[in-house]
Scaffold this active site. Structure first.
Site, short mmCIF file in Angstrom:
data_model
loop_
_atom_site.label_atom_id
_atom_site.label_comp_id
_atom_site.label_asym_id
_atom_site.label_seq_id
_atom_site.Cartn_x
_atom_site.Cartn_y
_atom_site.Cartn_z
N HIS A 27 17.50 25.44 -51.45
CA HIS A 27 16.38 24.94 -50.66
C HIS A 27 16.88 24.19 -49.41
CE1 HIS A 27 14.54 24.66 -54.94
NE2 HIS A 27 14.47 25.89 -54.49
N ASP A 124 9.31 22.66 -48.17
CA ASP A 124 9.44 23.90 -48.94
C ASP A 124 8.40 23.89 -50.06
OD1 ASP A 124 10.41 22.51 -51.17
OD2 ASP A 124 12.49 23.07 -50.85
N ASN A 373 18.67 33.63 -50.25
CA ASN A 373 19.61 33.24 -49.20
C ASN A 373 20.81 34.18 -49.16
OD1 ASN A 373 18.13 30.94 -48.38
ND2 ASN A 373 19.03 29.73 -50.02
N GLU A 377 22.01 36.86 -46.23
CA GLU A 377 23.35 36.79 -45.66
C GLU A 377 24.06 38.13 -45.76
OE1 GLU A 377 23.96 32.04 -46.73
OE2 GLU A 377 25.24 33.55 -47.67
N GLN A 394 15.03 36.40 -59.10
CA GLN A 394 16.13 37.27 -58.71
C GLN A 394 15.98 38.70 -59.21
OE1 GLN A 394 19.49 34.95 -60.03
NE2 GLN A 394 18.95 33.26 -58.66
#
Length: 474
Positions: A27, A124, A373, A377, A394
């Site tokens: 976060h 968030d 994240n 990336e 996930q």
């Protein structure tokens, strides 16, 4: 109360925005990168509120980085007493929510101390208690949703699903039909909604039910990555009836690579190395670590493996102590593993410069937990993935990457919860050497170009954030 709560005169004339993440690198990192973008590209002064209670060593190190410019002020919130609220059995979302709840008892006082008054507060998903404070202070509050837009769409649909569905969602006979979006298999549902009786679910439902209170929702994605879902959020009647606030895709908001060069990578052939890193909070069981080690060894592929002390208790055991693992990998890896893999493999305890490695020309694949994240990336650097989801949403991300976007393969299905060495060996070879790997790499490089274009001046994500910046200046 922290550092630089009241700005110096030199930057007091710049428009001021406050950013508030909940604890945890997953976060803090994207909200910090968003804050940096507002400072460096859009001329803002940003106060970044740091919830210090149970902050990990990695979080504290990140917020004291030399990268932080003068116009980004990190303000440490006072430690909150949560000793009577938490126990060793308290799950992650409940823990986050209670820490935030207690830490924000000072928020109204803090926000009134800022001069001039902040133009906006960006939070968030797990800081929605701030809505009530900011409503009283007439400060517009925006949510930065740090996961996929597909998860946002599902989350906005969840209150209706909660009202209409009987029993547990994982027992539904068919996939969950999210309005305007790809259905979600019940087996891919995020951990927080798999048991409706526990506090984890109740807290998640509480936070997402408050999303319509936001003045806007910033999304860490872009048009080229999730076009169907973004169109649904804007155009499908269901979301208009809630109604949801305007959505602003501003991603990919990821860490920028520094000047660090990974010396070991420099000695390898191009696109030959598999990065194995399962997130800042992810942990494997002792049996699974052994199988992963043997799978990498049998594959004969080059690798960098970020290892962490195994845990047979929880897949997210490192969430609140990322960066503090100093154990010797030899104590839990198969005997002789590092010696046998030699120059072909590099074992790194606890942490690695992930962005630098993914951006290196000699990296050919990424075995990832598929946190959003890490997903961004990898895609933004054109690297195909081996999907190994562990917790939270996930599994949803992994299915999207494999079946809809085409930049990943599954590590394996596992037997009794453990993915075997032969499955891991096959996935590693396929990704680095196989035809499937070539096709995934081609798609990943297309998305890398798309990510680069959306962030340029005139690109859709750049303009989306610029339009918000203009609102906050007005």
């Amino acid at each position: 109360m922290g550092t630089n709560a009241v700005p110096a005169d030199s930057d007091a004339m710049k428009p001021h925005v406050v950013v508030l993440p909940s604890p945890g690198l997953g976060h803090v990192t994207p909200l910090l990168e968003l804050a940096l973008r507002l400072v460096t590209h859009h001329g803002f002064r940003v106060s970044f509120l740091n919830i210090t209670t149970e902050a990990s060593a990695a979080q504290n190190q990140l917020l004291r980085s030399p990268r932080i410019p003068p116009d980004l002020h990190v303000v440490d919130l006072p430690l909150a007493d949560v000793s009577t609220l938490l126990s060793s059995e308290t799950t992650v979302v409940v823990r986050l929510s209670l820490i935030v709840q207690q830490s924000l008892l000072c928020l109204d006082t803090l926000l009134t101390e800022f001069t001039p008054k902040p133009r906006a507060l960006i939070i968030d998903l797990f800081c929605t208690q701030a809505f009530d404070v900011c409503e009283q202070l007439s400060i517009p509050t925006f949510t930065f949703f740090t996961a996929s837009s597909h998860l946002l769409a599902f989350s906005l649909f969840l209150p209706r699903l909660d009202r209409e569905a009987e029993g547990e969602f994982v027992d539904l006979p068919r996939p969950v039909e999210v309005p305007g979006c790809a259905p979600i298999r019940t087996g891919d549902l995020l951990d927080q909604v798999r048991n409706r009786k526990i506090d984890e679910y109740k807290w998640y439902l509480y936070h997402l039910s408050r999303l319509p209170m936001a003045a806007g929702i910033l999304l860490n994605t872009w048009e080229g990555l999730e076009p169907v879902t973004l169109a649904a959020l804007r155009e499908h009647p269901f979301y208009g009836q809630i109604p949801i606030p305007p959505v602003y895709p501003v991603g990919p908001v990821i860490k920028e690579a520094g000047a660090q060069c990974v010396a070991w990578l420099d000695r390898q052939p191009p696109e030959s190395v598999l990065l194995v890193a399962l997130g800042s909070g992810g942990t494997l069981s002792g049996e699974q670590v052994t199988e992963l080690a043997w799978g990498l060894e049998l594959s004969q592929q080059r690798f960098i493996w970020v290892v962490r002390t195994p845990s047979d208790v929880s897949a997210n055991a490192s969430f609140f102590n990322a960066g503090s693992d100093a154990d010797d990998p030899k104590s839990y890896l198969p005997e002789g593993f590092e010696e046998r893999t030699g120059e072909r493999g590099l074992v790194v305890p606890s942490w690695c410069p992930q962005v630098e490695i993914l951006g290196h020309a000699y990296t050919g694949g990424f075995m990832s937990h598929c946190g959003w994240n890490s997903t961004l990336e990898s895609v933004a650097h054109g690297v195909p993935m081996i999907a190994w989801p562990l917790y939270a949403e996930q599994r949803m991300n992994a299915t999207m990457l494999v079946e809809q976007i085409g930049v990943a393969v599954r590590a394996g299905e596992g037997s009794g919860g453990v993915i075997g060495r032969k499955e891991i060996e096959k996935a590693a070879r396929m990704t680095i050497k196989g035809e499937e790997g070539k096709a995934m790499r081609h798609k990943a490089k297309e998305l890398k170009q798309s990510a680069s274009e959306t962030l340029r001046n005139g690109g859709s994500s750049y303009e989306s954030l610029a339009s918000l910046s203009d609102q906050w200046r007005a």
